[in-house]
Scaffold this motif. Structure first.
Motif, short mmCIF file in Angstrom:
data_model
loop_
_atom_site.label_atom_id
_atom_site.label_comp_id
_atom_site.label_asym_id
_atom_site.label_seq_id
_atom_site.Cartn_x
_atom_site.Cartn_y
_atom_site.Cartn_z
N GLU A 21 0.67 -1.37 0.20
CA GLU A 21 -0.32 -0.09 0.14
C GLU A 21 0.77 1.23 0.23
OE1 GLU A 21 -1.27 1.88 3.30
OE2 GLU A 21 0.84 1.65 3.57
N THR A 42 0.05 4.68 1.91
CA THR A 42 0.42 5.03 2.57
C THR A 42 1.56 5.77 3.31
OG1 THR A 42 -2.19 4.84 3.28
CG2 THR A 42 -0.55 5.82 5.02
N ARG A 61 0.75 -7.44 -3.44
CA ARG A 61 -0.50 -8.46 -1.85
C ARG A 61 -0.04 -9.63 -2.59
NH1 ARG A 61 -5.11 -4.45 0.71
NH2 ARG A 61 -3.72 -2.60 0.90
N GLU A 117 -2.69 -12.19 -3.12
CA GLU A 117 -3.85 -12.71 -2.64
C GLU A 117 -4.13 -13.53 -3.15
OE1 GLU A 117 -6.80 -9.43 -0.39
OE2 GLU A 117 -5.97 -8.81 -1.77
N GLY A 170 -10.78 -7.82 -9.85
CA GLY A 170 -11.38 -6.82 -8.75
C GLY A 170 -10.08 -7.31 -7.59
N TYR A 200 -6.02 -8.50 -7.36
CA TYR A 200 -4.95 -8.89 -8.17
C TYR A 200 -3.49 -8.87 -7.35
CZ TYR A 200 -8.50 -7.84 -11.74
OH TYR A 200 -9.25 -7.54 -11.76
N GLN A 230 -2.82 1.73 -7.13
CA GLN A 230 -4.07 2.66 -6.67
C GLN A 230 -3.41 4.31 -6.72
OE1 GLN A 230 -2.75 1.94 -2.53
NE2 GLN A 230 -4.38 0.16 -1.85
N GLU A 238 -3.39 12.02 0.71
CA GLU A 238 -2.46 11.85 1.82
C GLU A 238 -2.48 13.72 2.49
OE1 GLU A 238 -3.23 9.36 3.26
OE2 GLU A 238 -2.19 7.63 1.29
N ARG A 269 -11.31 -1.98 8.49
CA ARG A 269 -10.39 -1.70 7.57
C ARG A 269 -9.37 -2.50 8.21
NH1 ARG A 269 -9.59 -0.10 4.36
NH2 ARG A 269 -8.78 1.44 3.70
N TYR A 290 -3.11 1.51 11.48
CA TYR A 290 -3.28 3.01 11.97
C TYR A 290 -3.87 4.06 12.11
CZ TYR A 290 -2.49 2.78 6.52
OH TYR A 290 -2.66 2.23 4.85
N TYR A 291 -6.24 3.45 11.55
CA TYR A 291 -6.37 4.40 11.54
C TYR A 291 -7.39 4.74 13.13
CZ TYR A 291 -7.25 2.89 6.22
OH TYR A 291 -6.53 3.08 5.27
N THR A 311 -15.16 -2.57 -2.72
CA THR A 311 -15.07 -1.02 -2.80
C THR A 311 -13.72 -1.37 -3.54
OG1 THR A 311 -14.91 -2.55 -0.22
CG2 THR A 311 -13.82 -0.37 -0.77
N GLY A 357 -6.03 10.56 4.66
CA GLY A 357 -5.81 9.89 3.12
C GLY A 357 -6.44 7.77 2.76
N PHE A 358 -6.85 8.86 1.61
CA PHE A 358 -7.37 7.84 0.90
C PHE A 358 -6.91 6.71 -0.30
CE2 PHE A 358 -8.87 11.01 -1.55
CZ PHE A 358 -8.73 10.66 -2.92
N GLY A 398 -8.83 1.89 -5.84
CA GLY A 398 -8.16 0.69 -6.67
C GLY A 398 -7.91 0.92 -8.13
P1 HAM Z 1 -6.98 -0.69 1.11
O1 HAM Z 1 -8.19 -0.33 2.08
O2 HAM Z 1 -6.00 -1.53 1.31
O3 HAM Z 1 -6.23 0.62 2.00
O4 HAM Z 1 -7.04 -0.55 -0.20
C1 HAM Z 1 -7.29 0.38 -0.72
C2 HAM Z 1 -8.25 -0.07 -2.25
O5 HAM Z 1 -7.17 -0.65 -2.93
C3 HAM Z 1 -9.34 -0.82 -1.93
O6 HAM Z 1 -10.44 -0.19 -1.78
C4 HAM Z 1 -9.71 -1.23 -3.71
O7 HAM Z 1 -10.27 -0.87 -4.33
C5 HAM Z 1 -7.59 -1.59 -3.76
N1 HAM Z 1 -6.83 -3.25 -3.64
C6 HAM Z 1 -6.48 -3.29 -2.27
N2 HAM Z 1 -6.19 -5.13 -2.48
C7 HAM Z 1 -6.13 -4.48 -3.56
C8 HAM Z 1 -5.72 -5.81 -4.61
N3 HAM Z 1 -5.43 -7.22 -4.84
N4 HAM Z 1 -6.84 -6.13 -6.32
C9 HAM Z 1 -6.94 -4.70 -6.49
N5 HAM Z 1 -7.51 -3.95 -6.05
C10 HAM Z 1 -7.02 -4.13 -4.60
C11 HAM Z 1 -5.03 1.33 1.98
O8 HAM Z 1 -4.56 0.67 1.06
C12 HAM Z 1 -4.95 2.67 2.21
N6 HAM Z 1 -3.70 2.84 2.03
C13 HAM Z 1 -5.37 3.59 1.86
C14 HAM Z 1 -4.99 5.10 2.88
C15 HAM Z 1 -4.65 5.72 1.67
N7 HAM Z 1 -5.79 4.99 3.77
C16 HAM Z 1 -5.56 5.96 4.41
N8 HAM Z 1 -4.24 6.79 3.34
#
Ligand code: HAM
Length: 417
Positions: A83, A85, A113, A115, A120, A122, A127, A131, A259, A263-264, A281, A304-305, A308
């Motif tokens: 990720e 952040t 990751r 997974e 949807g 991968y 991203q 922030e 979540r 860290y939230y 999501t 932040g956010f 995907g």
């Molecule tokens: P997260 O919910 O882990 O948050 O990921 C954010 C978005 O990335 C998810 O809602 C999804 O759309 C996309 N995503 C996550 N994993 C995958 C995957 N394996 N394949 C495709 N899309 C994926 C964060 O990453 C935090 N850093 C968000 C954040 C920023 N919070 C504060 N600042």
């Protein structure tokens, strides 16, 4: 024949037919970030493994099961960023950007990751994230949510997504919630899986985002964080809701949003769609006031956010067609190669918005016209023997088949403008 290599499972090539959707999405993200006065930051894909352990959390699924981690040649443990952040805060701190300053930063790029891949989801995904540092007031949450809404609106996706919010409260209110949660979950020790039992003592909140369907009912009936907010946390959440109402941003309060990262605090949210099955999501984020200090900085508010991008591309592809359409296709006999190069250069510099494709195949005129049709070109500029000798050009509208001969380059430019 030599063996052909394939992409690694869960990691995709981005082929030319998909590229226009990505370009549309990426340019909407960039232009909205700019409008909202956010500045771009880029940071490496590889970071010390400890960075993610300390921020995302040692007992999260991401860190325990999903990171690509390896020892480099010096024996240091490195991980590919799961990720953005953590890297963003690390980079901003390292450059002194958070020292007594407010910052608004954005980034875009691949995350990794391990997974189980499905539509949807991968192992390499992308991203776009924003922030903001140094803002304690929920107005900054709302401003970021407005930015997200603007991106969705520009892409015509607004009717496909909805916003769900929740509060995780301050660290103090999470402590009293934690006790209530442990008491509740302890009744079900016999039903909990191995991961959850381990987390019960150390990080019980993480049990709430377990992907184990067998635990869904237990989790569903668990006490909700939102009922344990202290006065300060309640005030933050109320103010957030009032501001959302004031700017007309529609939302639902969903106490189940916890979540998957440690860290939230206070605000958490997810933008969800019903059009992508289980991976609905498309954007998620919230407040993470403790993180800067946890990484060695002075305490700083942070919000932040991240979106995907693969999921948004899937939504875009379901509703509109984006193509790489050639505007002008240059058809020329072989002896006119030099002239064709000159003409195409002049067209590109006088008409910079248009896509000009030179055939360059050396094939017959007939087959060059076929290629022009395949490229869905709108106009052909033709240089056959006659045109070469008279120093003129012929322009053909490939939709109507109308043709104008004996044109000068200036006339052609005026016509195509
Ligand atoms: P997260 O919910 O882990 O948050 O990921 C954010 C978005 O990335 C998810 O809602 C999804 O759309 C996309 N995503 C996550 N994993 C995958 C995957 N394996 N394949 C495709 N899309 C994926 C964060 O990453 C935090 N850093 C968000 C954040 C920023 N919070 C504060 N600042």
């Amino acid at each position: 024949m030599a063996k052909k290599f394939q992409t690694i499972r869960g990691m995709n090539d981005l082929l030319p037919t998909d590229a226009p959707y990505w370009q549309l999405l990426e340019s909407a993200c960039r232009s909205v970030a700019r409008q909202y006065a956010y500045q771009e930051i880029r940071f490496p894909i590889l970071e010390s493994t400890g960075l993610f352990k300390r921020t995302v959390g040692e007992q999260t699924d991401i860190v325990e099961k999903e990171m690509y981690t390896f020892d480099d040649r010096n024996g240091d443990s490195l991980s590919m960023r799961p990720e953005g952040t953590a890297g963003c805060v690390r980079a901003a701190l390292q450059a002194g950007l958070l020292y007594n300053q407010r910052q608004r930063l954005w980034y875009m790029g691949p995350m990794f990751r391990h997974e189980r891949p499905q539509k949807g989801r991968y192992r390499q995904f992308h991203q776009f994230g924003m922030e903001a540092f140094g803002f304690a007031n929920p107005a900054v949450e709302v401003e970021q949510l407005l930015a997200v809404k603007t991106i969705f609106a520009e892409l015509d996706l607004l009717d496909k997504v909805s916003l769900q919010i929740n509060s995780l409260g301050s660290a103090a209110s999470r402590q009293s919630y934690r006790e209530a949660l442990v008491t509740y979950l302890s009744q079900y020790k016999a039903d909990l899986d191995e991961d959850s039992l381990r987390r019960l003592g150390s990080n019980p909140l993480r049990i709430l985002d377990s992907k184990n369907l067998a635990l869904a009912d237990i989790i569903q009936a668990a006490p909700a964080m939102i009922d344990y907010l202290d006065t300060e946390s309640e005030a933050h959440f109320e103010q957030l809701c009032q501001l959302l109402d004031a700017v007309g941003l529609q939302y639902q309060v969903n106490p189940a949003i916890v979540r998957g990262l440690d860290y939230y605090c206070h605000t958490v949210y997810e933008w969800v769609t019903n059009d992508l099955g289980a991976q609905g999501t498309v954007c998620a984020g919230g407040r993470y006031n403790g993180l800067v200090e946890q990484l060695g900085g002075k305490p700083s508010s942070a919000v932040g956010f991240a979106m995907g991008l693969e999921r948004l591309v899937l939504l875009l592809q379901a509703q509109q067609t984006c193509q790489h359409n050639v505007d002008i296709y240059i058809v020329a006999v072989e002896s006119a190669q030099a002239r064709a190069l000159q003409v195409s250069s002049q067209l590109r510099s006088e008409l910079p918005g248009l896509i000009v494709q030179l055939d360059s195949s050396g094939a017959s005129l007939k087959s060059q016209f076929k290629s022009a049709a395949k490229a869905a070109a709108r106009y052909a500029v033709i240089i056959a023997e006659d045109e070469l000798q008279n120093d003129t050009l012929t322009v053909k509208n490939l939709t109507t088949s109308e043709q104008q001969q004996g044109q000068s380059i200036e006339q052609v430019i005026a016509l195509l403008k």
